[in-house]
Design an enzyme around this catalytic site. Structure first.
Site, PDB file in Angstrom:
ATOM      1  CG  ASP A  64     -69.607 -40.402 -27.263  1.00  0.00           C
ATOM      2  OD1 ASP A  64     -69.434 -41.110 -27.977  1.00  0.00           O
ATOM      3  OD2 ASP A  64     -69.051 -39.082 -27.425  1.00  0.00           O
ATOM      4  NE  ARG A  65     -65.671 -42.842 -17.807  1.00  0.00           N
ATOM      5  CZ  ARG A  65     -65.512 -44.074 -17.811  1.00  0.00           C
ATOM      6  NH1 ARG A  65     -64.924 -45.121 -18.872  1.00  0.00           N
ATOM      7  NH2 ARG A  65     -65.021 -43.918 -16.462  1.00  0.00           N
TER       8      ARG A  65
END
Length: 237
Positions: A60-61
Site C-alpha cells: 500500500d501507499r
C-alpha cells in the site's frame, strides 16, 4: 529521489531479485492519474542489466518495508509463481489502537471490493474471497499493542481490514480506522520480513527491513528496544 538515495534503500541483491525498503507516502506503481510512484526510480537499480527491475508484488501507499523486485522476465515469472502459491513468507509489524485480549490468534474473514467506485477499498463479505491472517502480540502499552501479522492469503488491504474488523485498527489508518484523512499519523504498518525460496538448491533468503522513523516512538512505548544498527540483512554481491 536521487539514484544514490534509491540505491541506499537496497536491502538485498542477487542475480534474480532485489529487495528494497519502501518509504511511506508513495504508491508502488503509477495509477490512472499519473502521480509520482516508487517504480519511477527503479532505473537506478539496473546494476548493469538492460532493463529496470519490476514489481513482484505490491505494498500500500503508506506501508513501508520489504518490497521484492524481479530483475528480468524469467525472475519475475518465478517470483510471481512463488507469491501466488503462498510460498513467500511475509511478516508485518503493526501498532494498533487497543488490542486483542489473547497473545496470538487467527483472523478468518472473507473479503471483497467495497464497490467499483472505491478502487482498492475492501469490505468483509461472507461470500467474498477467503482471507486469513495469523497474529502475535509482541508488546503492549496503554491503549496500544504491537503486533506481528502474517498474511496467509494476500488480499488487498487484508491486514488493515482484518485488524479494524477485530476492533483494533492500525494506527494511522484513515480508511478503515479513525485516523483523520489529513494531518493524522502515518500508517503504522511495516513489511518487516520476507522469506523467499528463490533457489531450489539453497536455503530460502530471509530479508529484514529496518523500522521506519515514524513508527519508532510508539513501538518503543510497546517495548521495542530499538536496533543496534540498521543495515542490510544479507550481503549485496
Amino acid at each position: 529521489m536521487t539514484p544514490e538515495e534509491m540505491q541506499a534503500r537496497l536491502l538485498y541483491r542477487d542475480g534474480l531479485m532485489l529487495v528494497i525498503d519502501k518509504p511511506p507516502g508513495l504508491p508502488v506503481h503509477r495509477g490512472p492519474k499519473g502521480v509520482e510512484a516508487f517504480e519511477d526510480y527503479f532505473d537506478a537499480l539496473r546494476f548493469g542489466l538492460p532493463r529496470s527491475p519490476a514489481l513482484a508484488h505490491r505494498l500500500d501507499r503508506d506501508t513501508t518495508g520489504c518490497l521484492v523486485l524481479g530483475r528480468h522476465r524469467k525472475a519475475l515469472a518465478l517470483l510471481g509463481k512463488l507469491f501466488k502459491q503462498g510460498k513467500v513468507g511475509k511478516t508485518y509489524w503493526a501498532v494498533v489502537a487497543g488490542g486483542p485480549a489473547a497473545d496470538e490468534g487467527r483472523i478468518d474473514i472473507a473479503l471483497s471490493k467495497r464497490d467499483e467506485s472505491r478502487g482498492w477499498w475492501m469490505k468483509p463479505d461472507p461470500h467474498g474471497l477467503p482471507s486469513v491472517t495469523m497474529w502475535r502480540v509482541m508488546g503492549r502499552s496503554e491503549g496500544l499493542t504491537w503486533l506481528a501479522l502474517e498474511p496467509v492469503t494476500g488480499r488487498t488491504h487484508q491486514l488493515r481490514v482484518h485488524c479494524a474488523e477485530m476492533g483494533f485498527p492500525i494506527v494511522g489508518d484513515n480508511i478503515y480506522g479513525s485516523a483523520p484523512r489529513v494531518g493524522g499519523p502515518t500508517l503504522h504498518l511495516h513489511a518487516r520480513e520476507v522469506v523467499v525460496p528463490i533457489s531450489k538448491n539453497k536455503p530460502a533468503v530471509t530479508i529484514t527491513a529496518p523500522v521506519p522513523p515514524h513508527m519508532r516512538e510508539l513501538l518503543g512505548k510497546c517495548g521495542w528496544n530499538g536496533e543496534r544498527i540498521d543495515e542490510p540483512s544479507s550481503p549485496l554481491p
